[in-house]
Design an enzyme around this catalytic site. Structure first.
Site, PDB file in Angstrom:
ATOM      1  N   LYS A 174     -10.365  12.774   8.023  1.00  0.00           N
ATOM      2  CA  LYS A 174      -9.914  12.336   9.352  1.00  0.00           C
ATOM      3  C   LYS A 174      -9.929  13.505  10.321  1.00  0.00           C
ATOM      4  CE  LYS A 174      -6.740   8.623   7.990  1.00  0.00           C
ATOM      5  NZ  LYS A 174      -7.462   7.562   8.720  1.00  0.00           N
ATOM      6  N   ASP A 196       1.462   6.322   5.632  1.00  0.00           N
ATOM      7  CA  ASP A 196       0.498   5.388   5.049  1.00  0.00           C
ATOM      8  C   ASP A 196       1.035   4.703   3.781  1.00  0.00           C
ATOM      9  OD1 ASP A 196      -1.913   4.140   5.541  1.00  0.00           O
ATOM     10  OD2 ASP A 196      -3.107   5.566   4.377  1.00  0.00           O
ATOM     11  N   ARG A 215      -7.737  -0.470   0.765  1.00  0.00           N
ATOM     12  CA  ARG A 215      -8.263  -1.656   0.081  1.00  0.00           C
ATOM     13  C   ARG A 215      -8.651  -1.340  -1.353  1.00  0.00           C
ATOM     14  NH1 ARG A 215     -12.749  -2.177   4.683  1.00  0.00           N
ATOM     15  NH2 ARG A 215     -11.096  -1.065   5.803  1.00  0.00           N
ATOM     16  N   ASP A 248     -12.291   7.054   3.551  1.00  0.00           N
ATOM     17  CA  ASP A 248     -11.095   6.814   4.360  1.00  0.00           C
ATOM     18  C   ASP A 248     -10.689   5.335   4.354  1.00  0.00           C
ATOM     19  OD1 ASP A 248      -8.968   7.427   5.953  1.00  0.00           O
ATOM     20  OD2 ASP A 248     -10.131   7.670   7.809  1.00  0.00           O
ATOM     21  N   GLU A 271      -9.512   3.691   1.978  1.00  0.00           N
ATOM     22  CA  GLU A 271      -8.969   3.806   0.618  1.00  0.00           C
ATOM     23  C   GLU A 271      -7.908   2.769   0.304  1.00  0.00           C
ATOM     24  OE1 GLU A 271      -7.783   5.339   3.128  1.00  0.00           O
ATOM     25  OE2 GLU A 271      -5.640   5.016   2.827  1.00  0.00           O
ATOM     26  N   ASP A 308      -2.703  10.204   3.633  1.00  0.00           N
ATOM     27  CA  ASP A 308      -4.106   9.807   3.784  1.00  0.00           C
ATOM     28  C   ASP A 308      -4.842  10.818   4.653  1.00  0.00           C
ATOM     29  OD1 ASP A 308      -6.519   8.546   3.986  1.00  0.00           O
ATOM     30  OD2 ASP A 308      -5.811   6.892   5.269  1.00  0.00           O
ATOM     31  N   LYS A 351       0.849  -1.196   0.000  1.00  0.00           N
ATOM     32  CA  LYS A 351       0.000   0.000   0.000  1.00  0.00           C
ATOM     33  C   LYS A 351       0.883   1.243   0.000  1.00  0.00           C
ATOM     34  CE  LYS A 351      -3.321   2.584   2.914  1.00  0.00           C
ATOM     35  NZ  LYS A 351      -4.216   2.567   4.087  1.00  0.00           N
TER      36      LYS A 351
HETATM   37  N1  BES Z   1      -4.409   4.414   6.877  1.00  0.00           N
HETATM   38  C1  BES Z   1      -5.597   4.172   7.618  1.00  0.00           C
HETATM   39  C2  BES Z   1      -5.393   3.154   8.737  1.00  0.00           C
HETATM   40  C3  BES Z   1      -4.602   3.627   9.922  1.00  0.00           C
HETATM   41  C4  BES Z   1      -5.184   4.472  10.847  1.00  0.00           C
HETATM   42  C5  BES Z   1      -3.332   3.199  10.123  1.00  0.00           C
HETATM   43  C6  BES Z   1      -4.475   4.896  11.953  1.00  0.00           C
HETATM   44  C7  BES Z   1      -2.613   3.608  11.225  1.00  0.00           C
HETATM   45  C8  BES Z   1      -3.177   4.469  12.132  1.00  0.00           C
HETATM   46  C9  BES Z   1      -6.687   3.655   6.711  1.00  0.00           C
HETATM   47  O1  BES Z   1      -6.684   4.151   5.425  1.00  0.00           O
HETATM   48  C10 BES Z   1      -7.987   4.026   7.332  1.00  0.00           C
HETATM   49  O2  BES Z   1      -8.244   5.177   7.421  1.00  0.00           O
HETATM   50  N2  BES Z   1      -8.755   3.041   7.767  1.00  0.00           N
HETATM   51  C11 BES Z   1     -10.005   3.272   8.399  1.00  0.00           C
HETATM   52  C12 BES Z   1     -10.975   2.247   7.884  1.00  0.00           C
HETATM   53  C13 BES Z   1     -12.395   2.512   8.315  1.00  0.00           C
HETATM   54  C14 BES Z   1     -12.916   3.770   7.643  1.00  0.00           C
HETATM   55  C15 BES Z   1     -13.237   1.313   7.927  1.00  0.00           C
HETATM   56  C16 BES Z   1      -9.808   3.125   9.901  1.00  0.00           C
HETATM   57  O3  BES Z   1      -9.057   2.248  10.327  1.00  0.00           O
HETATM   58  O4  BES Z   1     -10.385   3.914  10.636  1.00  0.00           O
HETATM   59 MN    MN Z   2      -7.764   5.980   5.271  1.00  0.00          MN
HETATM   60 ZN    ZN Z   3      -4.906   4.748   4.701  1.00  0.00          ZN
END
Ligand code: BES
Ligand code: MN
Ligand code: ZN
Length: 500
Positions: free
Chosen positions: A280, A291, A354, A350, A352, A273, A268
Site C-alpha cells: 500500500k 483491518d 477475501r 492487497d 487479502e 494490512d 475478517k
Molecule cells: N483492508 C483493505 C480495504 C480497505 C482500504 C478498508 C481502505 C478501509 C480503507 C483491503 O484489504 C484492501 O486492500 N482492498 C483492496 C482491494 C483491491 C486490491 C481489489 C482495495 O480496496 O483497494
Molecule cells: Mn488489503
Molecule cells: Zn485488508
C-alpha cells in the site's frame, strides 16, 4: 455504568439530579411540569425570565430547587416537541452527560426517554440512551502512561416507567443498551489497539478471556499446522510473509439446546494490512491496524449476546492473520488452493481479506448454521460507494438480507444492499486458475462479494463490508464499535422468533 428503572413522581425521587426535558418554546415536558408544580412555579418563572427557551442543545442546571427531594434539577432543551428526531434525542442525552460530568453528580434520574419520537417506542428510547451513556464511558487508555484521565463521576442512571408492565420492558431495554454499549466498547478497544500489540495470538488470548468471563462460551484456537491439515491454502498464503503465526479462532456460545442449529458470524481479522508485496502507499497506512474490525465486531456481538443470555446458539469464527511483505510472502501471480478445493490466482496480495474469509466460510459449513454473516473491512471501493454512514450488504438469500437491513434500521446502525450477479462474477475470470482474487477497478465491493459467494453456495449467507463504518479518521480517529448493534439486534430478533 449502572442502570435502574424508577416508578413514581419525579419530585419525590432521591437522587443527585433529576433530568427533565423542555421543548420549544418554553414548553415544559410533563415531568418538568410536575417538578414545577412541586416547586410552586419556579421553573416557569425561569423560562419566562428568558433563562432557557427549549431549543436543542440548551441546558440549565438548577441546584436545590425548592420542594424537590433530589439535589439538583437539570433542564435539557429538546427543540420542537413534534419534530423530535433520533439525532436530537441522542444529542440531549450527550448534553445531559456532559453537564452532569461537570457538576460532579454521581447519580441521576433521566426522564428524557419519556419524550415521543416517531416510530421509536419507550424501549428503543431507553435502550439507545443506555447505549449512548455506556459508549461515553469509554476511553482508549491501554497505551497512555497516565490512566483514568477525565472520567466522569456519574456512575448510576435511573430511567422512569409509568407502570409495572412498562417497568419490565424498560428493565430489559436498559439491559440491552448496556450489553450493546459493552459489546461496542470491546470492539472499539480491540480495533484501537496497535498492530504490534493486537496480533493474531493476542486476539486468540482475548478470546480465551471472553470464554473465562462467560462460561457459556467455549473457545477453540487452531494454529497453522491445524489449518494446513484442513487444506486452508488460501488463508495461509496471506500469512506467509509474516513473522506472526496465523490463528483461526472459534468462539461457541451455547444459550439454547444442544440440537438447536447455531447462527454463525465470521469476522475478517487482518491485524495489520500492509498490502503485502502489492504494498500500500504510505499515507494513512497506520489505519490498517483497523483491518481486524470485522473480527472485533464478532467479539463485541458475542460479548453482548452472552451478557443478555440470549436463548440461541452462536458460533463466531475469526481468521486472524497479519499481511506483510517478505522474502517468503505470496507474490502476484501465485496460485493457491482453498479449503473448498477451488484454486485462486492471487493477482493482488492487497486483496487479502477475501483470501482468509473464503477458508473461514468453508470451515463454518460443519456447524450447519441457520445463517452466516461475514463482517469485513473489505474494500476501499465501499467507502467510495457509501461513505461512512452505511455498511455495504450483499447476500445469497433475500429473507436474510431483509432481516439484516431491518436490524440495521432498528439499531440505528444501517446497511445498504448492493447487487450480486453473473455479470459481476464474470470479472473474476482467470486464465490460469478457477478464479482471480480481484475483478478490476469497476464495482470493487461487488466483485469482492461475488468472490465470497463462490464459497458460500451451501450456506444461507450475507456479507457486510464495513470499510467505511468501522472506524473514524481525522481528529476523532478511532474504532466505532459498528456493526455490533446491527448484529446483536438481528440475533435478539431471531431469539424472539424462536421462543414464540
Ligand atoms: N483492508 C483493505 C480495504 C480497505 C482500504 C478498508 C481502505 C478501509 C480503507 C483491503 O484489504 C484492501 O486492500 N482492498 C483492496 C482491494 C483491491 C486490491 C481489489 C482495495 O480496496 O483497494
Ligand atoms: Mn488489503
Ligand atoms: Zn485488508
Amino acid at each position: 455504568m449502572d442502570f435502574a428503572i424508577k416508578t413514581g413522581a419525579p419530585e419525590k425521587q432521591r437522587s443527585g439530579c433529576l433530568v427533565v426535558g423542555v421543548f420549544e418554546k418554553r414548553q415544559l415536558s410533563p415531568q418538568a411540569a410536575s417538578v414545577d408544580k412541586a416547586a410552586k412555579g419556579y421553573l416557569r418563572d425561569l423560562l419566562k425570565a428568558g433563562d432557557m427557551d427549549g431549543r436543542a442543545g440548551q441546558q440549565l442546571l438548577l441546584p436545590r430547587v425548592p420542594g424537590i427531594t433530589a439535589d439538583r434539577v437539570l433542564l435539557v432543551g429538546m427543540g420542537k416537541e413534534k419534530e423530535l428526531t433520533e439525532r436530537v434525542y441522542r444529542q440531549a442525552v450527550l448534553t445531559m452527560h456532559a453537564t452532569l460530568a461537570n457538576a460532579g453528580a454521581k447519580d441521576a434520574i433521566c426522564y428524557l426517554p419519556q419524550a415521543q419520537i416517531k416510530n421509536r417506542d419507550l424501549a428503543w428510547r431507553i435502550r439507545d440512551a443506555a447505549q449512548t451513556l455506556e459508549l461515553l464511558d469509554y476511553r482508549f487508555e491501554a497505551c497512555k502512561s497516565k490512566k483514568n484521565g477525565q472520567k466522569s463521576a456519574l456512575r448510576k442512571v435511573g430511567f422512569s416507567a409509568a407502570s409495572k408492565s412498562e417497568a419490565a420492558k424498560a428493565e430489559q431495554a436498559a439491559a440491552q443498551g448496556q450489553a450493546l454499549g459493552n459489546g461496542m466498547n470491546l470492539a472499539r478497544e480491540l480495533g484501537n489497539l496497535p498492530g504490534n500489540i493486537c496480533t493474531p495470538s493476542y486476539l486468540a488470548e482475548q478470546a480465551h478471556g471472553l470464554g473465562e468471563r462467560h462460561p457459556s462460551v467455549e473457545i477453540t484456537v487452531l494454529d497453522e499446522p491445524a489449518m494446513e491439515e484442513l487444506g486452508m491454502g488460501s488463508l495461509l498464503s496471506v500469512s506467509h510473509g509474516s513473522q506472526e503465526p496465523a490463528r483461526l479462532i472459534v468462539m461457541h456460545y451455547r444459550g439454547a439446546g444442544e440440537r438447536e442449529q447455531p447462527y454463525a458470524l465470521v469476522g475478517k481479522g487482518i491485524t495489520f494490512d500492509t498490502g503485502g508485496i502489492s504494498l500500500k502507499p504510505g499515507a494513512a497506512m497506520d489505519e490498517m491496524k483497523f483491518d481486524m474490525c470485522g473480527a472485533a465486531s464478532v467479539f463485541g456481538t458475542l460479548e453482548a449476546v452472552a451478557q443478555l443470555e440470549l436463548p440461541i446458539n452462536l458460533v463466531g469464527v475469526i481468521p486472524a492473520v497479519e499481511n506483510m511483505p517478505d522474502g517468503k510472502a505470496t507474490k502476484p501471480g501465485d496460485i493457491v488452493t482453498s479449503m473448498s478445493g477451488q484454486t485462486i490466482e492471487i493477482l493482488n496480495t492487497d486483496a487479502e481479506g477475501r483470501l482468509v474469509l473464503c477458508d473461514a466460510l468453508s470451515y463454518v459449513e460443519r456447524y450447519k448454521p441457520r445463517s452466516v454473516v461475514d463482517i469485513a473491512t473489505l474494500t476501499g471501493a465501499c467507502i467510495i460507494a457509501l461513505g461512512n454512514h452505511m455498511h455495504g450488504l450483499m447476500g445469497n438469500n433475500n429473507a436474510l438480507v431483509s432481516e439484516l437491513l431491518a436490524a440495521g434500521k432498528a439499531a440505528d446502525d444501517p446497511a445498504w444492499e448492493l447487487p450480486l450477479g453473473p455479470e459481476y462474477d464474470e470479472l473474476l475470470k482467470s486464465n490460469f486458475a478457477d478464479m482471480a482474487n480481484i475483478g478490476g477497478r469497476a464495482a470493487g465491493t461487488i466483485t469482492a462479494g461475488c468472490f465470497l459467494a463462490r464459497f458460500t453456495k451451501k450456506l444461507r449467507w450475507a456479507h457486510l463490508d464495513i470499510a467505511g463504518t468501522a472506524w473514524k479518521s481525522g481528529e476523532q480517529k478511532g474504532a466505532t464499535g459498528r456493526p455490533v448493534p446491527l448484529l446483536t439486534h438481528y440475533l435478539i430478533e431471531q431469539a424472539g422468533k424462536r421462543k414464540s
